[in-house]
Design a protein around this motif. Structure first.
Motif, short mmCIF file in Angstrom:
data_model
loop_
_atom_site.label_atom_id
_atom_site.label_comp_id
_atom_site.label_asym_id
_atom_site.label_seq_id
_atom_site.Cartn_x
_atom_site.Cartn_y
_atom_site.Cartn_z
N GLY A 64 -38.93 -12.66 -2.80
CA GLY A 64 -39.83 -11.83 -3.61
C GLY A 64 -39.94 -10.38 -3.20
N VAL A 65 -39.09 -9.93 -2.27
CA VAL A 65 -39.19 -8.55 -1.77
C VAL A 65 -37.83 -7.86 -1.93
CG1 VAL A 65 -39.64 -7.09 0.23
CG2 VAL A 65 -41.00 -9.16 -0.14
N ASP A 66 -37.79 -6.77 -2.69
CA ASP A 66 -36.56 -6.00 -2.87
C ASP A 66 -36.45 -4.86 -1.87
OD1 ASP A 66 -35.59 -7.42 -5.16
OD2 ASP A 66 -37.11 -6.41 -6.36
N TYR A 96 -47.98 -3.73 10.34
CA TYR A 96 -47.55 -4.78 9.43
C TYR A 96 -46.56 -4.21 8.42
CZ TYR A 96 -51.55 -7.37 11.28
OH TYR A 96 -52.44 -8.00 12.11
N TYR A 97 -45.79 -5.11 7.82
CA TYR A 97 -44.82 -4.69 6.80
C TYR A 97 -45.44 -4.71 5.40
CZ TYR A 97 -40.80 -4.53 9.90
OH TYR A 97 -39.92 -4.18 10.89
N TYR A 98 -44.98 -3.76 4.58
CA TYR A 98 -45.32 -3.73 3.16
C TYR A 98 -44.03 -4.05 2.39
CZ TYR A 98 -49.67 -1.12 4.18
OH TYR A 98 -50.90 -0.73 4.65
N GLY A 99 -44.18 -4.73 1.27
CA GLY A 99 -43.02 -5.06 0.46
C GLY A 99 -43.16 -4.54 -0.97
N ILE A 100 -42.01 -4.34 -1.62
CA ILE A 100 -42.00 -3.88 -3.02
C ILE A 100 -41.10 -4.82 -3.81
CG2 ILE A 100 -41.48 -1.99 -4.61
CD1 ILE A 100 -41.67 -0.08 -2.22
N GLN A 101 -41.61 -5.33 -4.90
CA GLN A 101 -40.84 -6.12 -5.85
C GLN A 101 -40.56 -5.21 -7.06
OE1 GLN A 101 -38.73 -8.57 -8.04
NE2 GLN A 101 -39.35 -9.13 -5.97
N CYS A 102 -39.28 -4.92 -7.30
CA CYS A 102 -38.89 -3.99 -8.38
C CYS A 102 -38.53 -4.79 -9.63
CB CYS A 102 -37.70 -3.14 -7.94
SG CYS A 102 -37.97 -2.23 -6.40
N LYS A 103 -39.19 -4.45 -10.72
CA LYS A 103 -38.96 -5.14 -11.98
C LYS A 103 -38.58 -4.13 -13.06
CE LYS A 103 -39.84 -9.52 -11.09
NZ LYS A 103 -38.81 -10.56 -11.27
N GLU A 156 -44.13 -14.44 -14.26
CA GLU A 156 -43.21 -13.70 -13.38
C GLU A 156 -43.91 -13.29 -12.09
OE1 GLU A 156 -40.08 -10.82 -15.26
OE2 GLU A 156 -41.87 -10.71 -16.51
N VAL A 157 -45.10 -12.77 -12.24
CA VAL A 157 -45.85 -12.28 -11.08
C VAL A 157 -46.15 -13.42 -10.12
CG1 VAL A 157 -48.00 -11.21 -10.31
CG2 VAL A 157 -46.84 -10.36 -12.37
N LEU A 158 -46.63 -14.55 -10.65
CA LEU A 158 -46.97 -15.69 -9.80
C LEU A 158 -45.74 -16.24 -9.07
CD1 LEU A 158 -49.48 -17.56 -12.16
CD2 LEU A 158 -50.01 -16.21 -10.11
N THR A 159 -44.60 -16.24 -9.78
CA THR A 159 -43.36 -16.73 -9.15
C THR A 159 -42.97 -15.87 -7.96
OG1 THR A 159 -42.55 -17.65 -11.25
CG2 THR A 159 -40.91 -17.18 -9.54
N GLU A 160 -43.02 -14.55 -8.13
CA GLU A 160 -42.63 -13.64 -7.04
C GLU A 160 -43.65 -13.67 -5.90
OE1 GLU A 160 -39.79 -12.40 -6.92
OE2 GLU A 160 -39.15 -12.69 -8.99
N ILE A 161 -44.91 -13.87 -6.22
CA ILE A 161 -45.94 -13.96 -5.16
C ILE A 161 -45.68 -15.18 -4.28
CG2 ILE A 161 -48.37 -14.51 -4.75
CD1 ILE A 161 -49.08 -12.62 -7.06
N GLU A 162 -45.34 -16.31 -4.90
CA GLU A 162 -45.07 -17.52 -4.13
C GLU A 162 -43.85 -17.31 -3.22
OE1 GLU A 162 -46.84 -20.35 -3.77
OE2 GLU A 162 -48.34 -19.20 -4.91
N LEU A 197 -48.10 -6.27 -1.07
CA LEU A 197 -46.93 -6.42 -1.93
C LEU A 197 -47.15 -5.60 -3.20
CD1 LEU A 197 -44.20 -7.74 -2.65
CD2 LEU A 197 -45.50 -9.65 -3.67
N TYR A 198 -46.27 -4.65 -3.43
CA TYR A 198 -46.36 -3.81 -4.63
C TYR A 198 -45.37 -4.32 -5.67
CZ TYR A 198 -48.71 -0.32 -1.63
OH TYR A 198 -49.58 0.32 -0.79
N PHE A 199 -45.84 -4.41 -6.90
CA PHE A 199 -44.96 -4.67 -8.04
C PHE A 199 -44.70 -3.33 -8.73
CE2 PHE A 199 -46.24 -8.92 -7.17
CZ PHE A 199 -45.30 -9.77 -7.73
N ALA A 200 -43.48 -2.86 -8.66
CA ALA A 200 -43.10 -1.61 -9.33
C ALA A 200 -42.25 -1.96 -10.54
CB ALA A 200 -42.32 -0.70 -8.38
#
Length: 242
Positions: free
Chosen positions: A45-47, A57-64, A78-84, A96-99
């Motif tokens: 779930g992290v691009d 701590y680490y921060y992650g970005i999911q690019c959509k 989609e959001v729930l799938t990537e969160i899991e 976790l950022y969704f961009a």
């Protein structure tokens, strides 16, 4: 720097990931920000991920990336799938950022706010959404990213052109139905040349004539001079005889 009102969206998901890496790398002041793995690998779930300056701590970005022509939006599924998936990221995330290149939407934003509070109560990573308009605002606030993105768009708009003809091919062969005949006319200068040669010849004759007259006059002058000398000598001789 004044924030831009609008910017063109990236042409593909690879360019969008690169933009997110550049943008949040500048925001986080994180030179070590990276894309996660390579294409085809499990990314949990992290691009893009990084460790913001001052954070442990680490921060992650999911690019959509979304098709801008059909106005597609992120869905809750989609959001729930990537969160899991992101729950398995190692080490665990703080945020976790969704961009997304999708336009802002009040419904999905409300969903993110509720999900974020739910995660905070459960001591899980925060979740935040950045739609395309939000990203444009951030680009305008970060000079290095703004210059990088605007320059890359200008380069592509002026250099990259993909042309496809009616037959679906990128090349086409044209056969003209006629031949072009070109006539070249050359002016005949022989008459003018002959005329100029005649003028030169006539001028040369005049020069020769003038030279002949000069020589004749010189001979006459010499003769008159000798005659005058003889006369003077004769007169002197007579004088001495008396």
């Amino acid at each position: 720097m004044q924030a831009p009102k609008s910017l063109p969206k990236p042409q593909n998901w690879q360019d969008f990931e690169s933009l997110c890496k550049k943008l949040w790398g500048e925001i986080w002041k994180c030179e070590e920000i990276k894309k996660n793995g390579r294409s085809g690998q499990t990314q949990h779930g992290v691009d893009v991920y990084g460790n913001p300056r001052g954070e442990k701590y680490y921060y992650g970005i999911q690019c959509k990336g979304k098709d801008g022509y059909t106005n597609k939006q992120l869905t809750q599924d989609e959001v729930l799938t990537e969160i899991e998936k992101a729950k398995n990221f190692v080490p665990k995330l703080k945020k976790l950022y969704f961009a997304t290149t999708a336009n802002k939407d009040a419904v999905i934003e409300a969903f993110f706010r509720e999900k974020n509070l739910e995660h905070m109560d459960a001591d899980l990573f925060e979740v935040h959404l950045y739609s395309w308009e939000d990203i444009v605002d951030l680009i305008g606030e970060n000079r290095e990213t703004y210059t990088y993105y605007v320059d890359s768009q200008n380069f592509k708009s002026s250099k990259e052109v993909d042309v496809t003809f009616e037959n679906g091919e990128h090349e086409i062969t044209l056969t003209p139905k006629f031949k072009q005949h070109v006539s070249i006319y050359v002016k005949d200068y022989s008459a003018e040349i002959n005329k100029n040669l005649m003028n030169i010849s006539a001028l040369w004759d005049k020069v020769n004539a003038a030279n002949s007259i000069y020589q004749t006059a010189a001979v006459v002058n010499m003769r008159q001079a000798k005659k005058s000398e003889l006369c003077e000598f004769s007169s002197s001789h007579k004088k001495y005889r008396h």
